[in-house]
Design a protein around this motif. Structure first.
Motif, PDB file in Angstrom:
ATOM      1  N   ASN A   1       0.663  -1.024  -0.024  1.00 47.74           N
ATOM      2  CA  ASN A   1       0.101  -0.045  -0.168  1.00 47.74           C
ATOM      3  C   ASN A   1       0.860   1.335  -0.100  1.00 47.74           C
ATOM      4  O   ASN A   1       0.495   2.347  -0.099  1.00 47.74           O
ATOM      5  CB  ASN A   1      -0.916  -0.060   1.110  1.00 47.74           C
ATOM      6  N   LEU A   2       2.319   1.267   0.221  1.00 48.65           N
ATOM      7  CA  LEU A   2       3.039   2.192   0.165  1.00 48.65           C
ATOM      8  C   LEU A   2       3.468   2.627  -0.927  1.00 48.65           C
ATOM      9  O   LEU A   2       4.498   3.285  -0.997  1.00 48.65           O
ATOM     10  CB  LEU A   2       4.420   2.105   1.366  1.00 48.65           C
ATOM     11  N   VAL A   3       3.471   1.770  -2.100  1.00 53.20           N
ATOM     12  CA  VAL A   3       4.090   1.771  -3.289  1.00 53.20           C
ATOM     13  C   VAL A   3       4.132   3.206  -3.817  1.00 53.20           C
ATOM     14  O   VAL A   3       5.224   3.717  -4.300  1.00 53.20           O
ATOM     15  CB  VAL A   3       3.670   0.818  -4.356  1.00 53.20           C
ATOM     16  N   ASN A   4       2.851   3.880  -3.954  1.00 55.06           N
ATOM     17  CA  ASN A   4       2.791   4.971  -4.663  1.00 55.06           C
ATOM     18  C   ASN A   4       3.695   6.261  -3.853  1.00 55.06           C
ATOM     19  O   ASN A   4       4.101   7.017  -4.684  1.00 55.06           O
ATOM     20  CB  ASN A   4       1.626   5.460  -5.381  1.00 55.06           C
ATOM     21  N   ILE A   5       3.567   6.158  -2.688  1.00 53.60           N
ATOM     22  CA  ILE A   5       4.342   7.130  -1.865  1.00 53.60           C
ATOM     23  C   ILE A   5       5.638   6.892  -2.191  1.00 53.60           C
ATOM     24  O   ILE A   5       6.437   7.997  -2.333  1.00 53.60           O
ATOM     25  CB  ILE A   5       3.988   7.157  -0.450  1.00 53.60           C
ATOM     26  N   THR A   6       6.249   5.645  -2.003  1.00 49.17           N
ATOM     27  CA  THR A   6       7.492   5.371  -2.380  1.00 49.17           C
ATOM     28  C   THR A   6       7.941   5.892  -3.725  1.00 49.17           C
ATOM     29  O   THR A   6       9.050   6.603  -3.948  1.00 49.17           O
ATOM     30  CB  THR A   6       7.764   3.851  -2.118  1.00 49.17           C
ATOM     31  N   VAL A   7       7.231   5.571  -4.653  1.00 48.58           N
ATOM     32  CA  VAL A   7       7.587   5.983  -5.889  1.00 48.58           C
ATOM     33  C   VAL A   7       7.746   7.604  -6.165  1.00 48.58           C
ATOM     34  O   VAL A   7       8.777   8.135  -6.544  1.00 48.58           O
ATOM     35  CB  VAL A   7       6.499   5.468  -6.883  1.00 48.58           C
ATOM     36  N   ALA A   8       6.729   8.238  -5.575  1.00 50.20           N
ATOM     37  CA  ALA A   8       6.667   9.798  -5.374  1.00 50.20           C
ATOM     38  C   ALA A   8       8.069  10.232  -4.859  1.00 50.20           C
ATOM     39  O   ALA A   8       8.801  11.184  -5.397  1.00 50.20           O
ATOM     40  CB  ALA A   8       5.431  10.199  -4.790  1.00 50.20           C
ATOM     41  N   HIS A   9       8.554   9.685  -3.531  1.00 57.28           N
ATOM     42  CA  HIS A   9       9.645  10.043  -2.834  1.00 57.28           C
ATOM     43  C   HIS A   9      10.897   9.818  -3.740  1.00 57.28           C
ATOM     44  O   HIS A   9      11.611  10.714  -3.614  1.00 57.28           O
ATOM     45  CB  HIS A   9       9.536   9.416  -1.573  1.00 57.28           C
ATOM     46  N   THR A  10      10.684   8.565  -4.334  1.00 60.59           N
ATOM     47  CA  THR A  10      12.236   8.416  -5.125  1.00 60.59           C
ATOM     48  C   THR A  10      12.415   9.656  -6.343  1.00 60.59           C
ATOM     49  O   THR A  10      13.450   9.994  -6.614  1.00 60.59           O
ATOM     50  CB  THR A  10      11.882   6.931  -5.657  1.00 60.59           C
ATOM     51  N   THR A  11      11.018   9.719  -7.045  1.00 58.67           N
ATOM     52  CA  THR A  11      11.159  10.674  -7.965  1.00 58.67           C
ATOM     53  C   THR A  11      11.765  12.184  -7.640  1.00 58.67           C
ATOM     54  O   THR A  11      12.622  12.784  -8.143  1.00 58.67           O
ATOM     55  CB  THR A  11       9.717  10.840  -8.551  1.00 58.67           C
ATOM     56  N   PHE A  12      11.449  12.247  -6.385  1.00 60.41           N
ATOM     57  CA  PHE A  12      12.118  13.749  -5.976  1.00 60.41           C
ATOM     58  C   PHE A  12      13.200  13.725  -5.339  1.00 60.41           C
ATOM     59  O   PHE A  12      14.216  14.571  -5.275  1.00 60.41           O
ATOM     60  CB  PHE A  12      11.143  14.634  -5.252  1.00 60.41           C
ATOM     61  N   ALA A  13      13.710  12.361  -4.501  1.00 60.90           N
ATOM     62  CA  ALA A  13      14.761  12.219  -3.837  1.00 60.90           C
ATOM     63  C   ALA A  13      15.945  12.047  -4.881  1.00 60.90           C
ATOM     64  O   ALA A  13      17.222  12.152  -4.668  1.00 60.90           O
ATOM     65  CB  ALA A  13      14.665  11.344  -3.125  1.00 60.90           C
ATOM     66  N   PHE A  14      15.786  11.154  -5.979  1.00 61.57           N
ATOM     67  CA  PHE A  14      17.066  10.667  -6.605  1.00 61.57           C
ATOM     68  C   PHE A  14      17.942  11.535  -7.287  1.00 61.57           C
ATOM     69  O   PHE A  14      19.052  11.512  -7.498  1.00 61.57           O
ATOM     70  CB  PHE A  14      16.593   9.359  -7.567  1.00 61.57           C
ATOM     71  N   PRO A  15      17.110  12.782  -7.896  1.00 62.27           N
ATOM     72  CA  PRO A  15      17.981  13.772  -8.395  1.00 62.27           C
ATOM     73  C   PRO A  15      18.940  14.721  -7.465  1.00 62.27           C
ATOM     74  O   PRO A  15      20.095  15.053  -7.985  1.00 62.27           O
ATOM     75  CB  PRO A  15      16.842  14.884  -8.926  1.00 62.27           C
ATOM     76  N   PHE A  16      18.606  14.492  -6.195  1.00 58.75           N
ATOM     77  CA  PHE A  16      19.500  15.112  -4.961  1.00 58.75           C
ATOM     78  C   PHE A  16      20.525  14.060  -5.061  1.00 58.75           C
ATOM     79  O   PHE A  16      21.835  14.625  -5.073  1.00 58.75           O
ATOM     80  CB  PHE A  16      18.949  15.088  -3.797  1.00 58.75           C
ATOM     81  N   THR A  17      20.373  12.952  -5.067  1.00 56.17           N
ATOM     82  CA  THR A  17      21.170  11.682  -4.896  1.00 56.17           C
ATOM     83  C   THR A  17      22.253  11.958  -5.915  1.00 56.17           C
ATOM     84  O   THR A  17      23.622  11.970  -5.867  1.00 56.17           O
ATOM     85  CB  THR A  17      20.643  10.405  -4.867  1.00 56.17           C
ATOM     86  N   ALA A  18      21.754  12.042  -7.211  1.00 53.77           N
ATOM     87  CA  ALA A  18      22.394  12.071  -8.581  1.00 53.77           C
ATOM     88  C   ALA A  18      23.427  13.227  -8.225  1.00 53.77           C
ATOM     89  O   ALA A  18      24.640  13.182  -8.649  1.00 53.77           O
ATOM     90  CB  ALA A  18      21.748  12.108  -9.575  1.00 53.77           C
ATOM     91  N   MET A  19      22.812  14.589  -7.820  1.00 53.22           N
ATOM     92  CA  MET A  19      23.848  15.437  -7.745  1.00 53.22           C
ATOM     93  C   MET A  19      24.760  15.218  -6.808  1.00 53.22           C
ATOM     94  O   MET A  19      26.193  15.914  -7.266  1.00 53.22           O
ATOM     95  CB  MET A  19      22.726  16.706  -7.186  1.00 53.22           C
ATOM     96  N   VAL A  20      24.736  14.788  -5.551  1.00 56.62           N
ATOM     97  CA  VAL A  20      25.709  14.668  -4.640  1.00 56.62           C
ATOM     98  C   VAL A  20      26.773  13.801  -5.362  1.00 56.62           C
ATOM     99  O   VAL A  20      28.251  14.039  -5.265  1.00 56.62           O
ATOM    100  CB  VAL A  20      25.198  14.098  -3.258  1.00 56.62           C
ATOM    101  N   ILE A  21      26.451  12.948  -5.922  1.00 61.24           N
ATOM    102  CA  ILE A  21      27.450  11.738  -6.343  1.00 61.24           C
ATOM    103  C   ILE A  21      28.227  12.445  -7.577  1.00 61.24           C
ATOM    104  O   ILE A  21      29.378  11.984  -7.840  1.00 61.24           O
ATOM    105  CB  ILE A  21      26.554  10.324  -6.748  1.00 61.24           C
ATOM    106  N   ARG A  22      27.278  13.099  -8.417  1.00 58.43           N
ATOM    107  CA  ARG A  22      28.025  13.788  -9.535  1.00 58.43           C
ATOM    108  C   ARG A  22      29.293  14.653  -9.246  1.00 58.43           C
ATOM    109  O   ARG A  22      30.245  14.694  -9.581  1.00 58.43           O
ATOM    110  CB  ARG A  22      26.984  14.542 -10.213  1.00 58.43           C
ATOM    111  N   THR A  23      28.971  15.333  -8.069  1.00 58.71           N
ATOM    112  CA  THR A  23      29.994  16.387  -7.486  1.00 58.71           C
ATOM    113  C   THR A  23      31.138  15.271  -7.127  1.00 58.71           C
ATOM    114  O   THR A  23      32.368  15.634  -7.401  1.00 58.71           O
ATOM    115  CB  THR A  23      29.620  16.865  -6.259  1.00 58.71           C
ATOM    116  N   ARG A  24      30.925  14.120  -6.537  1.00 61.83           N
ATOM    117  CA  ARG A  24      32.033  13.251  -6.042  1.00 61.83           C
ATOM    118  C   ARG A  24      32.840  12.848  -7.329  1.00 61.83           C
ATOM    119  O   ARG A  24      34.113  12.702  -7.359  1.00 61.83           O
ATOM    120  CB  ARG A  24      31.582  12.078  -5.245  1.00 61.83           C
ATOM    121  N   LEU A  25      32.073  12.476  -8.443  1.00 60.70           N
ATOM    122  CA  LEU A  25      32.664  11.953  -9.780  1.00 60.70           C
ATOM    123  C   LEU A  25      33.590  12.962 -10.303  1.00 60.70           C
ATOM    124  O   LEU A  25      34.568  12.622 -11.016  1.00 60.70           O
ATOM    125  CB  LEU A  25      31.614  11.912 -10.839  1.00 60.70           C
TER     126      LEU A  25
END
Lengths: 378, 281, 303
Positions: free
Chosen positions: B150-174
């Motif tokens: 029952n948490l699938v769509n909240i998780t999908v929503a959270h992932t959608t806004f969270a992973f660009p942040f993660t990408a940004m941090v990791i890209r800086t490291r790269l």
């Protein structure tokens, strides 16, 4: 070029372009088995690109690379029996010294026991056995370089490529490492190809040197030959110092090559290189120069009448740079040109009595003049 | 180092000017006072949530909070969502970072723009769009599914806004990656897969840890997007607290909030430690 | 960087899941919003996509314009306060000793990591009629009064303090917005301060400019990039704030996000809600465009 009896690496007409810039332009050269071969040139001459193509890290646009008479141009870098020591050493920061050295063998799926033994041997070769459990950040720059060396040598490559191996070290360590590299090469017998922009480094280490400029090979020869018989003004100027004099006309009479100059009249050239005779026989318009190494300018105290074999020259004494046994002396000619000469310790005794600006005389042996075609761009 | 301490050129030693020190102090008080008051009053023995007068120390509101099955359920939901979001964000974020760092491809500037868009657009826009999307796809009905689906769509929503942040941090490291390391590995015989596994991923580790903590916090923190994408039967901690606050202010909320603040503090401490470790070793 | 054609499989491995996810869960939902913004409610649940511009026209109704105007000025004031205070705070951090720097930065950033809802909720206790702020003001009022009494001037002010109302007023909401966004605005300014060359400041002083003049003529212009970034990352989320006006405004100081929320949660007018959301999005894009134009100009100047 000296034909090598035992050609290991044969590079044929290699060309590489980066968008519009030609980095390597139709380069052909051969490297013999067991020699130390240096690729020497100013930055941007294409020597690193050439090295990377040999390693397989860049793909040539045209031409071929043969190792033992079979083409390796299409073999990817991770399958070539050629290893490299990178300019930054590229020691894996998260692995211990031992794991760094073992990495290539693990990739090759060598048995664990064998890896242990080979790693141990490689580490003892570079005197790092007691540092095996350290991480790279605990090592000095010189030690990191040894790790990179051991890591490449443990793969038993046919050729070891070294990209500016000494550039990141400080002056004292550089001299020490230079000797060690030569010794190491003698022990392991692997062919070394060294990229460097430092002519002293190349002269001191290499059996043969290829001088590159703007993606093209200028000359391939032993250090001695490069120094004494440079093919053009670029090589002459890049390898050591040279004084250049204008030449009005070059004529060939009865197989004698004569250069007419303003400074010395007609000079007969003793050592005529193949390239010079080739150019003399062609219809190409060539600007010729007479070259003279500074140590061939002999300083004399008083007027010495030129003999049949010598010419003389006088000028004002300029700056003197003390360099230990010898000193470099600047001589200013009346026409505002200045020459470099080498003064021995004995000469210095006499020169000391002179002041800057006083007249000195020089004697030059006629046979010491080099006839050099001017390279198009220098 | 700028504005270094030993420089005697005092005019720019702003940290030593009392006026500026005072501003800094007042700002800190401004930022911390409400939270500290909240924590203190979670121990207040008062029935009313107005929390005006101190009536003695008690931990009974913590007991009450733990006994509130809806609150506990919401809390577990939040943690579950945060954990799954973190995992997905790290995977997607790392892949995005590598994609943008490694490859040249058509429309790359446009792709870069789209990747950073979820970071910059107002939360409510994303909440609205995802709510409409789930409703159109009939996914709001996941609320009726059995836990944790029952948490699938909240998780999908959270992932959608969270992973660009993660990408940004990791890209800086790269950006600090020495390409010669990769070439050295290839030169020693490593395959593409080995290069990623043995060389690039270990280099990215600090970035991945930082990105993971960021994703976890973002997910745990989010109210607006969850508020729009959660069905009536799936509730996260912030959404539950929100409805409790709307209903009435009770010390129980203070107690629950304090627990979450402590979790945040622990995570931040972890993050600080992780960032210091490579320097110390 | 490799051309994707050189290793298409690796490229596909990295691009398909990530770009696919963004396409399905980000771009496609936005497209739905866009489609709805041109729709009309035909019944309580049904929407017909007629391509009408009516929803956008409704944004310019007086009652929505009032809200938009309020959103705009409250966000502007909050941003200005955040930047002014944030700049001073960033100056202190940037000039602290290297050891203290990370800790001071953490001190300011820590509240930002705390849950937004909890932080907003914690302000209820501060801003209430009988809250801490009123208590503090009352204490100040009464102390002043007794001081005045000592010198016989007590007639100047009333003896008893009348609590001020903060909740449900624009002041309360702006207070909340500043509280939430302040840590965020410090970061880019701090980064910009760390980058500048100290010798420029010294040169300015050396050339006879005073402290204040140096601050406005040298320091601020040199950190303009950081200030603009700070302004945008403070202003954009503030524009779309839902929680602060909702909890601290008590429904009396609604901002644009509250209207959007109402269309979805209560009024069930999705087309209008969509148009409003997109309107907010367009404002964001315009601001980002201004920033990138500034960036481009800046980089040209360096070249």
């Amino acid at each position: 070029m000296n034909a090598q009896p035992d050609v290991l690496l044969d590079i044929k007409n290699l060309t590489k372009r980066f968008s519009k810039v030609v980095a390597v332009d139709d380069v052909s050269l051969q490297v013999g088995s067991g020699e130390i071969f240096a690729l020497l040139g100013p930055s941007g001459c294409g020597k690193s690109t050439l090295l990377r193509m040999i390693a397989g890290l860049e793909l040539p646009d045209s031409g071929d690379i043969l190792l033992d008479d079979s083409s390796i141009a299409k073999i990817p870098a991770n399958k070539r029996p050629i290893n490299m020591v990178f300019q930054s050493y590229a020691v894996f920061p998260h692995m211990t010294v031992e794991n760094n050295v073992a990495y290539g063998l693990k990739a090759k799926r060598v048995a664990a026991s064998e890896i242990r033994q080979q790693v141990e041997q490689a580490l003892s070769q570079v005197h790092l056995l007691d540092q095996r459990d350290r991480k790279p950040h605990q090592l000095s720059g010189g030690q990191r370089q040894r790790v990179a060396l051991a890591r490449a040598l443990v793969m038993q490559p046919r050729i070891l490529l070294l990209d500016e191996p000494l550039s990141a070290l400080d002056a004292k360590l550089r001299d020490q490492m230079r000797l060690e590299l030569v010794k190491l090469q003698e022990t392991v017998g692997v062919t070394f190809i060294i990229v460097t922009h430092d002519q002293n480094e190349a002269m001191a280490m290499a059996d043969r040197i290829a001088v590159l400029d703007q993606g093209r090979v200028r000359q391939i020869a032993s250090p001695e030959e490069l120094y004494h018989q440079p093919l053009d003004t670029f090589v002459a100027d890049f390898i050591g110092k040279i004084n250049l004099f204008d030449v009005r006309k070059v004529t060939v009479e009865d197989n004698r090559v004569l250069a007419e100059t303003d400074d010395f009249g007609v000079i007969e050239i003793q050592h005529v290189t193949d390239r010079t005779s080739e150019l003399l026989n062609s219809v190409q318009a060539v600007v010729w120069k007479l070259g003279l190494r500074p140590e061939k300018l002999q300083l004399v105290a008083n007027d010495l009448q030129p003999t049949e074999d010598t010419v003389s020259l006088s000028g004002e004494l300029g700056d003197i740079a003390f360099q230990g046994v010898n000193s470099e002396v600047e001589i200013r000619l009346p026409d505002d040109k200045s020459l470099a000469a080498v003064a021995t310790a004995d000469d210095m005794q006499q020169l000391r009595q002179l002041q800057s600006g006083s007249m000195v005389n020089c004697v030059i042996k006629r046979r010491d003049f080099l006839l050099l075609p001017e390279s198009a761009d220098s | 180092m700028l504005f270094s301490r030993n420089s005697k050129a005092a005019p720019f030693d702003y940290a030593r000017k009392w006026q500026l020190k005072l501003v800094f102090l007042l700002t800190t008080v401004f930022l911390y006072a409400p939270i500290i008051v909240l924590i203190i009053f979670s121990f207040n023995n008062s029935r009313r949530g107005g929390n005006v007068v101190w009536r003695g120390f008690t931990t009974k509101y913590y007991e009450k909070a733990f006994a509130n099955s809806q609150l506990v359920e919401a809390f577990i939901n939040s943690l579950t969502i945060a954990v799954v979001t973190t995992i997905l964000s790290v995977i997607l974020g790392t892949m995005t970072a590598i994609l943008l760092w490694r490859f040249r491809f058509p429309f790359k500037p446009a792709v870069e723009g789209v990747v950073s868009l979820p970071i910059v657009i107002p939360e409510i826009c994303m909440g609205v769009s995802l709510a409409m999307f789930f409703s159109q796809m009939g996914w709001l009905a996941t609320g009726d599914l059995v836990w944790p689906f029952n948490l699938v769509n909240i998780t999908v929503a959270h992932t959608t806004f969270a992973f660009p942040f993660t990408a940004m941090v990791i890209r800086t490291r790269l950006q600090s990656f020495n390409k010669e390391l990769e070439e050295a590995a290839i030169d020693l015989g490593a395959s593409t897969r080995m290069v990623y596994r043995d060389i690039i991923l270990p280099h990215l580790k600090p970035g991945i840890v930082a990105g993971a903590l960021l994703a976890f916090t973002l997910s745990l923190d989010d109210f607006v997007i969850t508020f729009f994408t959660s069905g009536p039967n799936t509730v996260t901690f912030p959404v539950k607290v929100y409805s409790m606050v709307r209903f009435s202010v009770t010390p129980e909320i203070n107690a629950a909030s304090t627990i979450l603040i402590i979790i945040t503090l622990v995570l931040t401490a972890l993050a600080v430690r992780m960032q210091r470790e490579p320097v110390a070793s | 960087m490799d051309n994707w054609r050189r290793s298409p499989l690796t490229f596909a491995f990295f691009s398909l899941p990530t770009l696919g996810w963004l396409f399905i869960f980000f771009l496609f939902p936005l497209a739905i919003v866009w489609q709805y913004s041109f729709g009309e409610n035909t019944s309580i649940v049904d929407v017909e996509f007629t391509g009408t511009l009516n929803n956008y026209a409704r944004i310019f109704q007086p009652e929505i314009l009032v809200l938009l105007w309020r959103t705009l000025w409250m966000s502007t004031i909050s941003t200005v306060i955040c930047l002014s205070v944030g700049y001073l705070v960033a100056m202190v951090i940037a000039s602290a000793s290297p050891r203290a720097k990370p800790w001071l930065l953490l001190l300011i950033m820590l509240p930002f990591w705390t849950n937004l809802l909890i932080r907003t909720y914690s302000l209820l206790n501060i801003l209430g009629t009988r809250g801490r702020l009123n208590q503090a003001l009352q204490w100040i009022w009464e102390s002043t009064h007794s001081l005045l009494q000592l010198v016989g001037l007590e007639g100047l002010m009333a003896a008893s303090y009348k609590p001020l109302t903060f909740l449900g007023t624009p002041f309360g909401v702006v207070f909340g917005l500043v509280y939430i966004m302040l840590p965020f605005s410090v970061l880019p300014i701090y980064a910009a301060l760390e980058r500048i060359d100290k010798s420029c400041l010294e040169a300015s002083l050396d050339l006879g400019a005073g402290q204040v003049r140096t601050f406005f003529k040298v320091l601020v212009p040199m950190t303009m990039g950081g200030l603009i970034t700070a302004a945008i990352i403070t202003f954009v989320p503030t524009l779309g704030q839902f929680l602060t006006p909702d909890l601290l405004g008590r429904g009396q100081v609604d901002m644009i996000a509250n209207v959007i929320e109402r269309q979805f949660k209560k009024a069930n007018d999705w087309p209008f809600g969509s148009a409003l959301s997109l309107f907010l999005l367009y404002i964001t894009f315009i601001l980002l465009a201004i920033k990138s134009i500034h960036d481009v100009r800046q980089s040209r100047r360096v070249v």
